[in-house]
Design a protein around this motif. Structure first.
Motif, short mmCIF file in Angstrom:
data_model
loop_
_atom_site.label_atom_id
_atom_site.label_comp_id
_atom_site.label_asym_id
_atom_site.label_seq_id
_atom_site.Cartn_x
_atom_site.Cartn_y
_atom_site.Cartn_z
N GLY A 190 -11.75 10.62 -8.64
CA GLY A 190 -11.88 12.06 -8.43
C GLY A 190 -12.97 12.45 -7.44
N ASP A 191 -13.30 13.74 -7.45
CA ASP A 191 -14.37 14.31 -6.62
C ASP A 191 -14.20 14.01 -5.13
N GLY A 192 -12.95 13.95 -4.67
CA GLY A 192 -12.71 13.81 -3.24
C GLY A 192 -12.96 12.44 -2.66
N LEU A 193 -13.05 11.41 -3.50
CA LEU A 193 -13.28 10.06 -2.98
C LEU A 193 -12.15 9.64 -2.05
N ARG A 194 -12.52 9.02 -0.96
CA ARG A 194 -11.55 8.46 -0.01
C ARG A 194 -11.66 6.94 -0.05
N VAL A 195 -10.53 6.27 -0.16
CA VAL A 195 -10.51 4.81 -0.23
C VAL A 195 -9.71 4.28 0.95
N VAL A 196 -10.28 3.32 1.67
CA VAL A 196 -9.59 2.73 2.81
C VAL A 196 -9.61 1.21 2.66
N ALA A 197 -8.64 0.57 3.27
CA ALA A 197 -8.55 -0.89 3.24
C ALA A 197 -9.01 -1.45 4.57
N ALA A 198 -9.88 -2.44 4.55
CA ALA A 198 -10.33 -3.10 5.77
C ALA A 198 -9.19 -3.91 6.37
N PRO A 199 -9.23 -4.18 7.68
CA PRO A 199 -8.17 -4.98 8.31
C PRO A 199 -8.13 -6.40 7.76
N ALA A 200 -7.03 -7.08 8.04
CA ALA A 200 -6.88 -8.47 7.63
C ALA A 200 -7.90 -9.35 8.34
N VAL A 201 -8.20 -10.49 7.73
CA VAL A 201 -9.15 -11.43 8.32
C VAL A 201 -8.58 -12.04 9.59
N ALA A 202 -7.32 -12.46 9.56
CA ALA A 202 -6.70 -13.12 10.71
C ALA A 202 -5.70 -12.18 11.36
N PRO A 203 -5.66 -12.09 12.71
CA PRO A 203 -4.69 -11.22 13.38
C PRO A 203 -3.26 -11.52 13.00
N ALA A 204 -2.91 -12.82 12.80
CA ALA A 204 -1.53 -13.18 12.45
C ALA A 204 -1.14 -12.57 11.12
N THR A 205 -2.07 -12.55 10.16
CA THR A 205 -1.78 -11.96 8.86
C THR A 205 -1.59 -10.47 8.98
N ALA A 206 -2.43 -9.84 9.81
CA ALA A 206 -2.32 -8.40 10.00
C ALA A 206 -0.99 -8.04 10.63
N ALA A 207 -0.50 -8.86 11.59
CA ALA A 207 0.76 -8.57 12.25
C ALA A 207 1.92 -8.69 11.28
N ALA A 208 1.79 -9.58 10.28
CA ALA A 208 2.86 -9.76 9.32
C ALA A 208 2.96 -8.61 8.34
N SER A 209 1.88 -7.82 8.19
CA SER A 209 1.88 -6.71 7.25
C SER A 209 1.40 -5.44 7.95
N PRO A 210 2.15 -4.87 8.90
CA PRO A 210 1.67 -3.75 9.67
C PRO A 210 1.57 -2.46 8.89
#
Length: 238
Positions: free
Chosen positions: A169-189
């Motif tokens: 509550g109370d306006g909290l914003r939650v974000v996810a940091a990018p993947a550790v490896a670029p290949a992993t990030a590309a697999a989950s865009p």
């Protein structure tokens, strides 16, 4: 002669950074955080007042005590704390320093805070987090959570990032940091995007769907194993 610290009158409350562990109440109705040092025994919410852990009757932050919330000025300095083994499961918090505070070279010690943003690091496998899942430890009445991707959640107690923000509550914003490896990030865009507590958008729905699919896959694998054991037992009796 008594030493007096200079008084500040900022136009806006200062901003600071710290790390903490996300926690979920035992009944799953409330979310918050617990510190990584002396104050770890006292979970706190998005908006919270500090108290003296030594039971003294002064108001934090007392000049001759180390009570009160703590944070650093520099985001990079807080991120560096996440490199240590004991803090790998923590999240990065951006906070607004409220009430009385004492300024130090590297940060503040202060009376009241509002957590504005919580940044959740990648899952232990390196993929972006879509949920916060049971970390295997906790405090009385509070279950500690850690970042988890859709494939690693399995049957653990977990909440999506959007659900955690809503529960806190109370306006909290939650974000996810990018993947550790670029290949992993590309697999989950579709994961790694910001999630907000006010309504669900495309990133939130994708995260919810991925989490549900991961749980279904896990349950199907368990059912398949049980079926194999049952078949094997029947063949043996024949």
């Amino acid at each position: 002669m008594r030493l007096r610290l200079p008084t500040e009158h900022p136009a806006e409350p200062p901003t600071g950074y710290k790390i903490a562990h996300p926690v979920l109440s035992q009944d799953g109705a409330r979310a918050g955080f617990t510190g990584v040092s002396l104050g770890g025994a006292l979970p706190y919410g998005v908006v919270a007042d500090a108290s003296c852990l030594y039971g003294r009757r002064h108001r934090p932050p007392a000049r001759l005590c180390d009570c009160g919330f703590h944070c650093v000025h520099d985001r990079a300095a807080a991120e560096a704390l996440l490199c240590t083994a004991e803090h790998r499961g923590a999240v990065l918090l951006e906070v607004t320093v409220l009430g009385a505070y004492i300024r130090f070279e590297h940060g503040f010690r202060y009376a009241r805070q509002r957590v504005r943003t919580a940044t959740v690091g990648p899952c232990g496998c390196g993929a972006p987090a879509v949920a916060l899942a049971d970390a295997g430890w906790g405090r009385p009445g509070r279950l500690a959570l850690a970042a988890a991707c859709a494939g690693c959640v399995r049957g653990r107690t977990s909440v999506t990032l959007a659900a955690f923000a809503r529960l806190a509550g109370d306006g909290l914003r939650v974000v996810a940091a990018p993947a550790v490896a670029p290949a992993t990030a590309a697999a989950s865009p579709t994961v790694g995007a910001a999630v907000l507590p006010d309504g669900l958008g495309v990133p939130e729905l994708v995260a919810e769907a991925a989490l549900l699919q991961a749980r279904l896959d896990w349950f199907q694998s368990q059912l398949a194993r049980l079926g194999e054991h049952g078949t094997g037992g029947t063949a043996g009796r024949d």
